[in-house]
Design a protein around this motif. Structure first.
Motif, PDB file in Angstrom:
ATOM      1  N   VAL A 282       0.862  -1.181   0.000  1.00 26.68           N
ATOM      2  CA  VAL A 282       0.000   0.000   0.000  1.00 26.68           C
ATOM      3  C   VAL A 282       0.893   1.224   0.000  1.00 26.68           C
ATOM      4  CG1 VAL A 282      -1.771   1.276   1.274  1.00 26.68           C
ATOM      5  CG2 VAL A 282      -1.774  -1.236   1.292  1.00 26.68           C
ATOM      6  N   GLN A 283       0.656   2.114  -0.941  1.00 22.77           N
ATOM      7  CA  GLN A 283       1.394   3.369  -0.992  1.00 22.77           C
ATOM      8  C   GLN A 283       0.375   4.493  -0.957  1.00 22.77           C
ATOM      9  OE1 GLN A 283       4.738   3.559  -3.527  1.00 22.77           O
ATOM     10  NE2 GLN A 283       4.727   5.770  -3.644  1.00 22.77           N
ATOM     11  N   ALA A 284       0.412   5.270   0.107  1.00 22.15           N
ATOM     12  CA  ALA A 284      -0.550   6.351   0.297  1.00 22.15           C
ATOM     13  C   ALA A 284      -0.016   7.652  -0.300  1.00 22.15           C
ATOM     14  CB  ALA A 284      -0.825   6.558   1.783  1.00 22.15           C
ATOM     15  N   SER A 285      -0.905   8.406  -0.905  1.00 25.35           N
ATOM     16  CA  SER A 285      -0.580   9.754  -1.368  1.00 25.35           C
ATOM     17  C   SER A 285      -1.824  10.607  -1.176  1.00 25.35           C
ATOM     18  CB  SER A 285      -0.132   9.739  -2.833  1.00 25.35           C
ATOM     19  OG  SER A 285      -1.166   9.242  -3.648  1.00 25.35           O
ATOM     20  N   PHE A 286      -1.626  11.896  -1.120  1.00 27.24           N
ATOM     21  CA  PHE A 286      -2.717  12.802  -0.819  1.00 27.24           C
ATOM     22  C   PHE A 286      -2.763  13.933  -1.833  1.00 27.24           C
ATOM     23  CE2 PHE A 286      -1.342  10.672   2.968  1.00 27.24           C
ATOM     24  CZ  PHE A 286      -2.533  10.252   3.526  1.00 27.24           C
ATOM     25  N   ALA A 287      -3.953  14.331  -2.172  1.00 27.80           N
ATOM     26  CA  ALA A 287      -4.143  15.433  -3.114  1.00 27.80           C
ATOM     27  C   ALA A 287      -3.875  16.768  -2.421  1.00 27.80           C
ATOM     28  CB  ALA A 287      -5.569  15.413  -3.652  1.00 27.80           C
ATOM     29  N   ALA A 288      -3.374  17.707  -3.183  1.00 27.81           N
ATOM     30  CA  ALA A 288      -3.169  19.052  -2.643  1.00 27.81           C
ATOM     31  C   ALA A 288      -4.506  19.590  -2.142  1.00 27.81           C
ATOM     32  CB  ALA A 288      -2.596  19.967  -3.721  1.00 27.81           C
ATOM     33  N   GLY A 289      -4.499  20.139  -0.939  1.00 25.23           N
ATOM     34  CA  GLY A 289      -5.718  20.698  -0.365  1.00 25.23           C
ATOM     35  C   GLY A 289      -6.620  19.658   0.279  1.00 25.23           C
ATOM     36  N   GLY A 290      -6.220  18.382   0.245  1.00 28.42           N
ATOM     37  CA  GLY A 290      -7.011  17.316   0.849  1.00 28.42           C
ATOM     38  C   GLY A 290      -6.653  17.143   2.316  1.00 28.42           C
ATOM     39  N   ALA A 291      -7.139  16.054   2.901  1.00 24.75           N
ATOM     40  CA  ALA A 291      -6.860  15.756   4.300  1.00 24.75           C
ATOM     41  C   ALA A 291      -5.371  15.466   4.489  1.00 24.75           C
ATOM     42  CB  ALA A 291      -7.682  14.553   4.751  1.00 24.75           C
ATOM     43  N   THR A 292      -4.839  15.862   5.634  1.00 25.61           N
ATOM     44  CA  THR A 292      -3.437  15.582   5.944  1.00 25.61           C
ATOM     45  C   THR A 292      -3.307  14.137   6.418  1.00 25.61           C
ATOM     46  OG1 THR A 292      -3.624  16.193   8.274  1.00 25.61           O
ATOM     47  CG2 THR A 292      -3.109  17.976   6.717  1.00 25.61           C
TER      48      THR A 292
END
Length: 71
Positions: free
Chosen positions: A51-61
């Motif tokens: 599993v590799q997590a990434s987050f969108a700009a402006g999304g949840a930290t």
């Protein structure tokens, strides 16, 4: 376990199924214990899957996501 390079370190990915956090700890202590055990909350194993997590700009930290998991 799969080996990976994280921030200049080589180590085995942790299987999240092996992580156990004491529910009697405070929220902050549960988060700290989870991160201590998982080592890299952005990349870990779940059985035979990586599993590799990434987050969108402006999304949840990441902190907000972990808090949601540990509630």
């Amino acid at each position: 376990m799969e080996n990976t390079v994280v921030a200049g370190r080589t180590g085995a990915l942790v299987d999240i199924r092996e992580v156990a956090v004491d529910k009697e700890l405070s929220r902050e202590e549960r988060i700290a214990e989870f991160v201590r055990q998982i080592k890299d909350p952005y990349r870990f194993k779940c059985g035979r899957f990586t599993v590799q997590a990434s987050f969108a700009a402006g999304g949840a930290t990441l902190e907000e996501c972990i808090k949601g998991i540990l509630r």
